[in-house]
Design a protein around this motif. Structure first.
Motif, PDB file in Angstrom:
ATOM      1  N   VAL A  55      -1.015   3.089  -4.009  1.00 42.86           N
ATOM      2  CA  VAL A  55      -1.548   1.758  -4.291  1.00 42.86           C
ATOM      3  C   VAL A  55      -2.703   1.429  -3.343  1.00 42.86           C
ATOM      4  O   VAL A  55      -3.760   0.961  -3.764  1.00 42.86           O
ATOM      5  N   GLY A  56      -2.519   1.696  -2.050  1.00 41.67           N
ATOM      6  CA  GLY A  56      -3.559   1.396  -1.072  1.00 41.67           C
ATOM      7  C   GLY A  56      -4.811   2.221  -1.276  1.00 41.67           C
ATOM      8  O   GLY A  56      -5.930   1.704  -1.253  1.00 41.67           O
ATOM      9  N   VAL A  57      -4.657   3.505  -1.501  1.00 44.72           N
ATOM     10  CA  VAL A  57      -5.806   4.389  -1.668  1.00 44.72           C
ATOM     11  C   VAL A  57      -6.551   4.070  -2.959  1.00 44.72           C
ATOM     12  O   VAL A  57      -7.785   3.947  -2.962  1.00 44.72           O
ATOM     13  N   ASP A 113       0.818  -1.214   0.000  1.00 42.97           N
ATOM     14  CA  ASP A 113       0.000   0.000   0.000  1.00 42.97           C
ATOM     15  C   ASP A 113       0.850   1.262   0.000  1.00 42.97           C
ATOM     16  O   ASP A 113       0.434   2.298  -0.512  1.00 42.97           O
ATOM     17  N   LEU A 114       2.036   1.189   0.597  1.00 46.54           N
ATOM     18  CA  LEU A 114       2.902   2.357   0.694  1.00 46.54           C
ATOM     19  C   LEU A 114       3.588   2.709  -0.624  1.00 46.54           C
ATOM     20  O   LEU A 114       4.185   3.772  -0.736  1.00 46.54           O
ATOM     21  N   ARG A 141     -12.324  -2.298  -0.319  1.00 51.36           N
ATOM     22  CA  ARG A 141     -11.250  -3.209   0.096  1.00 51.36           C
ATOM     23  C   ARG A 141      -9.951  -2.861  -0.611  1.00 51.36           C
ATOM     24  O   ARG A 141      -9.904  -2.764  -1.827  1.00 51.36           O
ATOM     25  N   ARG A 142      -8.897  -2.708   0.175  1.00 54.32           N
ATOM     26  CA  ARG A 142      -7.578  -2.508  -0.414  1.00 54.32           C
ATOM     27  C   ARG A 142      -7.012  -3.885  -0.771  1.00 54.32           C
ATOM     28  O   ARG A 142      -7.631  -4.905  -0.477  1.00 54.32           O
ATOM     29  N   LEU A 143      -5.858  -3.922  -1.376  1.00 53.71           N
ATOM     30  CA  LEU A 143      -5.259  -5.184  -1.820  1.00 53.71           C
ATOM     31  C   LEU A 143      -5.116  -6.177  -0.670  1.00 53.71           C
ATOM     32  O   LEU A 143      -5.433  -7.357  -0.811  1.00 53.71           O
ATOM     33  N   GLY A 144      -4.659  -5.716   0.490  1.00 53.72           N
ATOM     34  CA  GLY A 144      -4.509  -6.593   1.652  1.00 53.72           C
ATOM     35  C   GLY A 144      -5.826  -7.212   2.084  1.00 53.72           C
ATOM     36  O   GLY A 144      -5.886  -8.373   2.471  1.00 53.72           O
ATOM     37  N   ASP A 145      -6.903  -6.439   2.023  1.00 53.96           N
ATOM     38  CA  ASP A 145      -8.228  -6.968   2.369  1.00 53.96           C
ATOM     39  C   ASP A 145      -8.665  -8.039   1.373  1.00 53.96           C
ATOM     40  O   ASP A 145      -9.235  -9.061   1.751  1.00 53.96           O
ATOM     41  N   ARG A 146      -8.415  -7.784   0.115  1.00 51.13           N
ATOM     42  CA  ARG A 146      -8.825  -8.754  -0.917  1.00 51.13           C
ATOM     43  C   ARG A 146      -8.125 -10.091  -0.743  1.00 51.13           C
ATOM     44  O   ARG A 146      -8.759 -11.145  -0.804  1.00 51.13           O
TER      45      ARG A 146
END
Length: 174
Positions: free
Chosen positions: A147-149, A138-139, A159-164
């Motif tokens: 990337v996160g936003v 995300d950073l 959902r951000r990438l980590g959530d997915r």
């Protein structure tokens, strides 16, 4: 009558302790997953948690390191870089621990949010590990967090990438 705690008469210490998550998970409102105001509250929660990490852990640790180094650390040109380099893994570890144990951080408690699996169960050890390790992804970007936003804003459920990859979603509590 106004007290030291505010209009409701509750002392500030009780309010502060009220931000600490409890072992009993709150009831998630899964229907709020796509709300854009949840994304704004996630950002505020993240800023509050980052500030807590810096103020309560990193700043005292840097002060101690500076004292042990004879007062040369703060004056060194490397101090800001050292601070940022230490804050990122500290924040990831902080978020991982709180989300694994309580499904929410103190910042999320403040904003009435919780991290749950897609079916509403509390966040698991694996899910917390995956979603928080992907905070490093995300950073990425210029400026950082692009990337996160972008991944959260483009997702219909926020959902951000980590959530997915972890199968989690951040929602409001009831």
């Amino acid at each position: 009558m106004v007290t030291a705690g505010g209009d409701d008469g509750e002392p500030w210490t009780s309010r502060l302790l009220g931000l600490f998550p409890t072992a009993r998970p709150p009831v998630p409102a899964l229907d709020t997953a796509g709300d854009r105001d949840v994304l704004a509250d996630r950002a505020l929660a993240g800023i509050a948690d980052l500030f807590a990490c810096y103020l309560l852990v990193e700043l005292p640790a840097l002060y101690l390191l500076d004292a042990l180094a004879g007062g040369t650390l703060v004056t060194a040109a490397v101090a800001p870089a050292l601070s940022v380099a230490a804050l990122v893994p500290l924040y990831v570890t902080y978020s991982f621990g709180f989300e694994w144990r309580y499904s929410r951080t103190p910042g999320k408690v403040w904003r009435e949010l919780t991290t749950v699996t897609g079916d509403g169960d509390p966040c698991t050890l694996r899910a917390s590990a995956v979603r928080n390790l992907l905070r490093y992804v995300d950073l990425l970007g210029v400026p950082p967090l692009v990337v996160g936003v972008v991944s959260a804003v483009r997702s219909p459920t926020g959902r951000r990438l980590g959530d997915r990859l972890a199968g989690t979603v951040v929602v409001r509590t009831r």
